[in-house]
Motif scaffolding. Sequence first.
Motif, PDB file in Angstrom:
ATOM      1  N   LEU A  61       0.662  -1.279   0.086  1.00 41.44           N
ATOM      2  CA  LEU A  61      -0.182   0.047   0.005  1.00 41.44           C
ATOM      3  C   LEU A  61       0.809   1.331  -0.082  1.00 41.44           C
ATOM      4  CD1 LEU A  61      -2.978  -0.969   2.294  1.00 41.44           C
ATOM      5  CD2 LEU A  61      -2.889  -1.125  -0.177  1.00 41.44           C
ATOM      6  N   VAL A  62       2.078   1.549   0.616  1.00 37.31           N
ATOM      7  CA  VAL A  62       2.913   2.433   0.682  1.00 37.31           C
ATOM      8  C   VAL A  62       3.285   2.928  -0.759  1.00 37.31           C
ATOM      9  CG1 VAL A  62       4.959   3.199   1.356  1.00 37.31           C
ATOM     10  CG2 VAL A  62       3.570   2.300   3.056  1.00 37.31           C
ATOM     11  N   PRO A  63       3.816   1.727  -1.523  1.00 36.25           N
ATOM     12  CA  PRO A  63       4.112   1.954  -2.803  1.00 36.25           C
ATOM     13  C   PRO A  63       2.974   2.644  -3.904  1.00 36.25           C
ATOM     14  CG  PRO A  63       5.323  -0.041  -2.235  1.00 36.25           C
ATOM     15  CD  PRO A  63       4.286   0.429  -1.110  1.00 36.25           C
ATOM     16  N   ALA A  64       1.927   1.960  -3.449  1.00 39.67           N
ATOM     17  CA  ALA A  64       0.673   2.378  -4.295  1.00 39.67           C
ATOM     18  C   ALA A  64       0.252   3.957  -4.030  1.00 39.67           C
ATOM     19  CB  ALA A  64      -0.670   1.407  -3.732  1.00 39.67           C
ATOM     20  N   GLY A  65       0.528   4.311  -2.553  1.00 45.25           N
ATOM     21  CA  GLY A  65       0.141   5.558  -2.431  1.00 45.25           C
ATOM     22  C   GLY A  65       1.320   6.627  -3.057  1.00 45.25           C
ATOM     23  N   ILE A  66       2.435   6.155  -3.038  1.00 42.09           N
ATOM     24  CA  ILE A  66       3.575   6.916  -3.717  1.00 42.09           C
ATOM     25  C   ILE A  66       3.428   7.145  -4.983  1.00 42.09           C
ATOM     26  CG2 ILE A  66       5.948   7.063  -4.099  1.00 42.09           C
ATOM     27  CD1 ILE A  66       6.363   5.877  -1.374  1.00 42.09           C
ATOM     28  N   LEU A  67       3.006   5.968  -5.778  1.00 44.06           N
ATOM     29  CA  LEU A  67       2.646   6.232  -7.223  1.00 44.06           C
ATOM     30  C   LEU A  67       1.677   6.927  -7.528  1.00 44.06           C
ATOM     31  CD1 LEU A  67       3.499   2.328  -8.517  1.00 44.06           C
ATOM     32  CD2 LEU A  67       4.673   4.457  -8.972  1.00 44.06           C
ATOM     33  N   ALA A  68       0.260   6.746  -6.730  1.00 42.34           N
ATOM     34  CA  ALA A  68      -0.638   7.495  -6.777  1.00 42.34           C
ATOM     35  C   ALA A  68      -0.256   9.102  -6.848  1.00 42.34           C
ATOM     36  CB  ALA A  68      -1.728   7.282  -5.859  1.00 42.34           C
ATOM     37  N   VAL A  69       0.350   9.586  -5.847  1.00 46.34           N
ATOM     38  CA  VAL A  69       0.727  10.849  -5.527  1.00 46.34           C
ATOM     39  C   VAL A  69       1.478  11.530  -6.831  1.00 46.34           C
ATOM     40  CG1 VAL A  69       2.089  12.423  -4.224  1.00 46.34           C
ATOM     41  CG2 VAL A  69       0.596  10.735  -3.206  1.00 46.34           C
ATOM     42  N   LEU A  70       2.625  10.605  -7.041  1.00 50.14           N
ATOM     43  CA  LEU A  70       3.445  10.864  -8.217  1.00 50.14           C
ATOM     44  C   LEU A  70       2.376  10.908  -9.355  1.00 50.14           C
ATOM     45  CD1 LEU A  70       6.608   8.754  -7.715  1.00 50.14           C
ATOM     46  CD2 LEU A  70       6.453  11.363  -7.521  1.00 50.14           C
ATOM     47  N   GLY A  71       1.521  10.145  -9.894  1.00 47.67           N
ATOM     48  CA  GLY A  71       0.651  10.038 -10.968  1.00 47.67           C
ATOM     49  C   GLY A  71      -0.267  11.192 -11.046  1.00 47.67           C
ATOM     50  N   VAL A  72      -0.787  11.668  -9.880  1.00 49.16           N
ATOM     51  CA  VAL A  72      -1.380  12.864 -10.140  1.00 49.16           C
ATOM     52  C   VAL A  72      -0.324  14.058 -10.206  1.00 49.16           C
ATOM     53  CG1 VAL A  72      -2.806  14.407  -8.368  1.00 49.16           C
ATOM     54  CG2 VAL A  72      -3.323  11.903  -8.489  1.00 49.16           C
ATOM     55  N   LEU A  73       0.561  14.106  -9.699  1.00 49.87           N
ATOM     56  CA  LEU A  73       1.334  15.190  -9.896  1.00 49.87           C
ATOM     57  C   LEU A  73       1.904  15.409 -11.407  1.00 49.87           C
ATOM     58  CD1 LEU A  73       3.850  15.186  -6.847  1.00 49.87           C
ATOM     59  CD2 LEU A  73       2.042  16.937  -7.469  1.00 49.87           C
ATOM     60  N   ALA A  74       2.242  14.176 -11.817  1.00 52.06           N
ATOM     61  CA  ALA A  74       2.593  14.162 -13.360  1.00 52.06           C
ATOM     62  C   ALA A  74       1.496  14.468 -14.361  1.00 52.06           C
ATOM     63  CB  ALA A  74       3.097  12.601 -13.576  1.00 52.06           C
ATOM     64  N   ALA A  75       0.192  13.891 -13.894  1.00 54.39           N
ATOM     65  CA  ALA A  75      -0.885  14.102 -14.751  1.00 54.39           C
ATOM     66  C   ALA A  75      -1.125  15.691 -14.726  1.00 54.39           C
ATOM     67  CB  ALA A  75      -2.236  13.431 -14.271  1.00 54.39           C
ATOM     68  N   VAL A  76      -0.945  16.489 -13.694  1.00 53.34           N
ATOM     69  CA  VAL A  76      -1.125  17.845 -13.898  1.00 53.34           C
ATOM     70  C   VAL A  76      -0.101  18.715 -14.290  1.00 53.34           C
ATOM     71  CG1 VAL A  76      -1.179  19.723 -12.083  1.00 53.34           C
ATOM     72  CG2 VAL A  76      -2.614  17.653 -11.208  1.00 53.34           C
ATOM     73  N   ALA A  77       1.212  18.581 -14.135  1.00 54.76           N
ATOM     74  CA  ALA A  77       2.129  19.156 -14.542  1.00 54.76           C
ATOM     75  C   ALA A  77       2.813  18.949 -15.876  1.00 54.76           C
ATOM     76  CB  ALA A  77       3.299  19.098 -13.499  1.00 54.76           C
ATOM     77  N   LEU A  78       3.011  17.645 -16.308  1.00 49.14           N
ATOM     78  CA  LEU A  78       3.737  17.444 -17.328  1.00 49.14           C
ATOM     79  C   LEU A  78       2.945  17.702 -18.649  1.00 49.14           C
ATOM     80  CD1 LEU A  78       5.265  13.815 -16.949  1.00 49.14           C
ATOM     81  CD2 LEU A  78       6.330  16.033 -16.960  1.00 49.14           C
ATOM     82  N   PRO A  79       1.364  17.494 -18.906  1.00 46.21           N
ATOM     83  CA  PRO A  79       0.825  17.735 -20.087  1.00 46.21           C
ATOM     84  C   PRO A  79       0.954  19.321 -20.262  1.00 46.21           C
ATOM     85  CG  PRO A  79      -0.551  16.321 -18.818  1.00 46.21           C
ATOM     86  CD  PRO A  79       0.834  16.727 -17.889  1.00 46.21           C
ATOM     87  N   ARG A  80       0.887  20.112 -19.316  1.00 45.90           N
ATOM     88  CA  ARG A  80       0.853  21.610 -19.390  1.00 45.90           C
ATOM     89  C   ARG A  80       2.274  21.996 -19.687  1.00 45.90           C
ATOM     90  NH1 ARG A  80      -2.715  20.356 -15.960  1.00 45.90           N
ATOM     91  NH2 ARG A  80      -4.531  21.441 -15.907  1.00 45.90           N
ATOM     92  N   LEU A  81       3.310  21.381 -19.458  1.00 44.55           N
ATOM     93  CA  LEU A  81       4.649  21.498 -19.828  1.00 44.55           C
ATOM     94  C   LEU A  81       4.786  21.244 -21.189  1.00 44.55           C
ATOM     95  CD1 LEU A  81       7.487  22.342 -19.097  1.00 44.55           C
ATOM     96  CD2 LEU A  81       8.117  19.896 -18.433  1.00 44.55           C
ATOM     97  N   TRP A  82       4.149  20.061 -21.779  1.00 39.09           N
ATOM     98  CA  TRP A  82       4.440  19.677 -23.045  1.00 39.09           C
ATOM     99  C   TRP A  82       3.743  20.363 -24.026  1.00 39.09           C
ATOM    100  CZ3 TRP A  82       2.525  13.789 -21.511  1.00 39.09           C
ATOM    101  CH2 TRP A  82       3.397  13.432 -20.956  1.00 39.09           C
ATOM    102  N   PHE A  83       2.493  21.105 -23.558  1.00 33.19           N
ATOM    103  CA  PHE A  83       1.716  21.966 -24.419  1.00 33.19           C
ATOM    104  C   PHE A  83       2.559  23.279 -24.785  1.00 33.19           C
ATOM    105  CE2 PHE A  83      -1.098  25.322 -24.841  1.00 33.19           C
ATOM    106  CZ  PHE A  83      -1.978  25.087 -25.733  1.00 33.19           C
ATOM    107  N   ARG A  84       3.312  23.710 -23.860  1.00 29.18           N
ATOM    108  CA  ARG A  84       4.068  24.746 -24.097  1.00 29.18           C
ATOM    109  C   ARG A  84       5.151  24.500 -24.937  1.00 29.18           C
ATOM    110  NH1 ARG A  84       5.417  26.643 -18.111  1.00 29.18           N
ATOM    111  NH2 ARG A  84       7.468  26.129 -18.900  1.00 29.18           N
ATOM    112  N   HIS A  85       5.735  23.131 -25.221  1.00 22.36           N
ATOM    113  CA  HIS A  85       6.755  23.081 -25.962  1.00 22.36           C
ATOM    114  C   HIS A  85       6.522  22.293 -27.307  1.00 22.36           C
ATOM    115  CE1 HIS A  85       9.559  24.637 -23.186  1.00 22.36           C
ATOM    116  NE2 HIS A  85       8.816  24.052 -22.276  1.00 22.36           N
TER     117      HIS A  85
END
Length: 173
Positions: A61-85
């Motif tokens: 469950l700890v790795p699942a939680g860490i992956l979930a948090v990283l996934g949410v951060l990636a889903a919020v940040a990366l597409p906006r960064l990709w859009f700019r470039h």
Amino acid sequence: MTAPTIDESPDPPLRLRPPRHAVEPRAVGWWSLQLVLWMAAPVVTLGVLGLLIPPARLWLLVPAGILAVLGVLAAVALPRLWFRHHRWEVTEEAVYTRTGWFFQEWRVAPLSRIQTVDTVRGPLEQRFGLATLTVTTASAKGAVKVEGLDAETATDLAAELTVATQATPEDAT
């Protein structure tokens, strides 16, 4: 007498400029949903296993939680960064693309080298009204892809490129 070198030619050197067009803003949602779906598979798997195997619950469950948090951060940040470039442009001479942020890739496909032009609309792209334009050339690097285009724009570009490449006198092989 020696032949002129590239620097001594009377023509100015060719300078690449950034392609002018950004992808559709809806591509941000499409990319975000893709990231969420990719991250959901391991998170759900670890979560279910953690609930079913009590002795390993913490270790799953700890790795699942860490992956979930990283996934949410990636889903919020990366597409906006990709859009700019992510940029693209079609001119009378070539198809230009620029992708990437950390590792930038510029692709130029001269019209004389284009062999096929396709549009692809996967299920998620259809949901967002988007399409991917794929320009196949005789390059060993592979096709030039412009992702995140409005579906109608991609269809129009495919038609325009087909007409333009047929009118180009050079061979595409």
